[in-house]
Design an enzyme around this catalytic site. Sequence first.
Site, mmCIF file in Angstrom:
data_model
loop_
_atom_site.group_PDB
_atom_site.id
_atom_site.type_symbol
_atom_site.label_atom_id
_atom_site.label_comp_id
_atom_site.label_asym_id
_atom_site.label_seq_id
_atom_site.Cartn_x
_atom_site.Cartn_y
_atom_site.Cartn_z
ATOM 1 N N PRO A 185 0.832 -1.211 0.000
ATOM 2 C CA PRO A 185 0.000 0.000 0.000
ATOM 3 C C PRO A 185 0.866 1.259 0.000
ATOM 4 O O PRO A 185 2.063 1.204 0.301
ATOM 5 C CB PRO A 185 -0.789 -0.128 1.316
ATOM 6 C CG PRO A 185 -0.627 -1.530 1.770
ATOM 7 C CD PRO A 185 0.672 -2.004 1.223
ATOM 8 N N GLY A 207 2.727 4.518 1.250
ATOM 9 C CA GLY A 207 3.233 4.971 2.537
ATOM 10 C C GLY A 207 3.884 3.922 3.397
ATOM 11 O O GLY A 207 4.201 4.185 4.561
ATOM 12 N N THR A 208 4.118 2.717 2.863
ATOM 13 C CA THR A 208 4.693 1.649 3.682
ATOM 14 C C THR A 208 6.212 1.618 3.626
ATOM 15 O O THR A 208 6.835 0.792 4.298
ATOM 16 C CB THR A 208 4.129 0.278 3.250
ATOM 17 O OG1 THR A 208 4.242 0.148 1.830
ATOM 18 C CG2 THR A 208 2.686 0.129 3.659
ATOM 19 N N THR A 244 10.002 3.100 -1.305
ATOM 20 C CA THR A 244 11.110 3.927 -1.799
ATOM 21 C C THR A 244 12.235 3.982 -0.773
ATOM 22 O O THR A 244 13.420 3.917 -1.134
ATOM 23 C CB THR A 244 10.611 5.344 -2.105
ATOM 24 O OG1 THR A 244 9.523 5.278 -3.035
ATOM 25 C CG2 THR A 244 11.713 6.198 -2.701
ATOM 26 N N HIS A 258 -26.307 9.315 20.701
ATOM 27 C CA HIS A 258 -25.831 8.486 19.592
ATOM 28 C C HIS A 258 -24.483 7.838 19.954
ATOM 29 O O HIS A 258 -24.308 6.620 19.806
ATOM 30 C CB HIS A 258 -25.685 9.357 18.336
ATOM 31 C CG HIS A 258 -25.219 8.602 17.125
ATOM 32 N ND1 HIS A 258 -26.066 8.268 16.090
ATOM 33 C CD2 HIS A 258 -23.994 8.125 16.774
ATOM 34 C CE1 HIS A 258 -25.382 7.622 15.166
ATOM 35 N NE2 HIS A 258 -24.112 7.528 15.553
ATOM 36 N N GLU A 259 -23.529 8.639 20.450
ATOM 37 C CA GLU A 259 -22.201 8.113 20.758
ATOM 38 C C GLU A 259 -22.238 7.180 21.965
ATOM 39 O O GLU A 259 -21.554 6.146 21.980
ATOM 40 C CB GLU A 259 -21.216 9.267 20.997
ATOM 41 C CG GLU A 259 -20.995 10.173 19.795
ATOM 42 C CD GLU A 259 -20.530 9.410 18.552
ATOM 43 O OE1 GLU A 259 -19.892 8.347 18.707
ATOM 44 O OE2 GLU A 259 -20.834 9.874 17.432
ATOM 45 N N HIS A 268 -23.354 3.768 20.872
ATOM 46 C CA HIS A 268 -22.250 2.938 20.361
ATOM 47 C C HIS A 268 -21.459 2.320 21.514
ATOM 48 O O HIS A 268 -21.196 1.114 21.545
ATOM 49 C CB HIS A 268 -21.295 3.794 19.519
ATOM 50 C CG HIS A 268 -21.811 4.145 18.161
ATOM 51 N ND1 HIS A 268 -22.267 3.202 17.276
ATOM 52 C CD2 HIS A 268 -21.923 5.343 17.525
ATOM 53 C CE1 HIS A 268 -22.641 3.800 16.151
ATOM 54 N NE2 HIS A 268 -22.455 5.108 16.287
#
Length: 611
Positions: free
Chosen positions: A207, A209-210, A213, A429-430, A433
Amino acid sequence: MKEQPNQRKQLLYYCGLVIIVMLLLNIFVFPALLQPQVTEVTYDDFLAKVDAGQVEEVSYQDNMLVFTAKDENGRKAFYKTGVWPGDDGLTERLLEKDVKFAAEIPTQASPLLSFLISFVLPMALFALLGRWLMNTMTKRMGGEALTLGKSNAKIYIESQTGKTFADVAGQDEAKEALTEIVDFLHDPGKYAEIGAKLPKGALLVGPPGTGKTLLAKAVAGEAKVPFFSISGSEFVEMFVGMGAAKVRDLFKQAEEKAPCIVFIDEIDTIGKKRDNGGMVGGNDEREQTLNQLLAEMDGFDGKKGVVILAATNRPDILDPALLRPGRFDRRIPVELPDLQGRLAILKVHAKNVKMDENVDLAPVARATSGASGAELANIINEAALRAVRMGHGTILQNDLEESVETVIAGYQRKGAVISDKEKKIIAYHEIGHALVAARQKHSAPVTKITIIPRTSGALGYTMQVEEDERVLMSKEDAMNQLVTLTGGRTAEELIFHSITSGASNDIEKATRLARAMVTRYGMSDQFDMVALETVTNQYLGGDTSLACSADTSAKIDAEVNAIIKSAHDTAREILSANMEQLHKLAAYLLEKETITGEEFMKILDESAEHA
C-alpha cells in the site's frame, strides 16, 4: 500531458508568424536590397552620354528610360531619365552608337551578395527563431520537453543517500529478502563460485506509505553503490518513441556505473498489461516503452551487478511478461506494519524530536491499527506541531493522543455552532455505540468518547482500541461490530423516536461489512463457502466486483439486509435493558463533551451496582 493542445497551438502560431515574416521580407526587403543604385539624370545629359559613346544598354520601364553607362572612373553605373516627347530621332542615334535596346536591370548587384541575401540570411533567421522557440518550450515544459532520449534519472552516490536498514522499521521480512541482494553486491565472488546468479529485478509491492522507496534507498546505502531513481511517469513523453529512448539511456548509464541499483517508482505507469482494446495498428507510447524495458532487462548481464528495483501498489494490472523469472525474479511484499512494527516505526521517528521522558508510545501503536509508516511519521510530526502551539518544551503524552485523533478524524471544529437539541442527539448516539460495545463479549474496549465536531465531518465519535493485535475476524467478531455500528441509530430511535442523518457513516460501514460476510468471508448459511465477489485494487481501497448472476445478486441483497436487521434488533435489546445507564452516561458526556474509556466504565459499573 494536459497542456499538449495549448503547446501545439502555440507552435502552429509561431510557425505561421515565421512564414508571414519571410513573405514580407521577400516582397519588400529583399528586392530593395538586391536592386542596384540608379541615378536620375536630365534628358540632355542622357543624349550627351549617347553622343560620347558611354551608353551601353537602354530599356523603357514605367515611362522612364533606364540605361547603363560608364561613370567618370570607367565603372558601370545605372541611370534613368524621363522620355522627351517628339524626339523621333532617338532610335537612329542609338543605332549609330551601337547601343542595345530593351535591356533589363540586373536583379542582383553580384552573385555573392545575391546568395547571401536570398539563401544565407533566411536560413539564419529560421535558425534563430527555431532556437528561440526551443528555449521557450523548454522553459514552459519544465526544462524536460526537448531533452529527447535522456532518462533524467537522479543519481545518488553512497554519501548522498544517507539511508540504511537502520532507518527502516516495521518491515523485517522485506529487509531480510533484500539483504541477499546487498550481500551479492558486496561479494559477488562467492555466488559466482557456486554458479548462482543475482536476481535481475525485485518488485516491492504494498500500500502507499509503507516505505517502498525508503527500502530501495536503504539497499543502495547498505551496498555502498550508485543509486539511480526515476519515476515511471517520467518515461511517458509528448513525443512518440521518447519513452523507449529514455529506457535505453537509463540502462546505458547503469551499465557504465555498475555495480549499481536502478529504482523505478510507480512502475505500473509504464508496466500495464498490453491491450489495445481491439484497435489494429495502434501506436501506444506506453506499450513501446514497456517493450523496450522488457528487451533491456533481457539484454543486460546480471553478473555485472546491475539490480533493478521497482515499486507499485497496483500489481494486479502489471503485464505478465514483466513478472516472469529472468526479469522481476522476486516479489517482495511491503505490507502495513503490525503492532510491534508500528511501535518500532514510532521509535525511529521519535528520535528526531524532543520527547518527554514519561511518554509511552505503546498506546499510540495500539490506537493506530492499519496505519502506514508515512501516517505514523505524520502523527509524530503533528504531535510536535501541537507541542509548539501549546507552548510545551517537549512532546507530552496528550500531544500524541490528540495527534492520533487529528490524523484519524481531523482537527477539532471549535467554532462550530450546534444547538442544544442536536448536541443531545449526538451525545445519545455516541453513548449508544459505547454502551452496546461494552455490553458485548470480546468487543474492543472503549478508550474515548467525544461530541466535539471534527474537520472530517464527524460530529462526534467513539474510539475503540483492541488490547492485542488481531489478524483474523470470526463471525462473532463481525456480528459484534455490526451491533456496535447500529447502536448509535438505535439510541436515537429509543430516546427521540426519530432518526437523523448522523448515522450515515455507520450505515455505510455496516453495509460493507455485512456484504463482505456474505460474498467473501463465507459467513452466510444460505451461500456457505462460495466466493460471490472479487477484490480489485487491494492496496488502493479494495474495490470489489460481483461475480454472480442477477438472481443471485438479489438474494445477496436480501441476506445482507437480514444480517443488519438482526444486528439492529440485538442493539435495541441491549439498550432497552440498560436505559438508566444510557441516560446517565449521555448527561455526563453532554456536560464534559469528551470522556475517557476509564470514566465511561466507572460510571457504567456504578450504575450497574445501584441497579
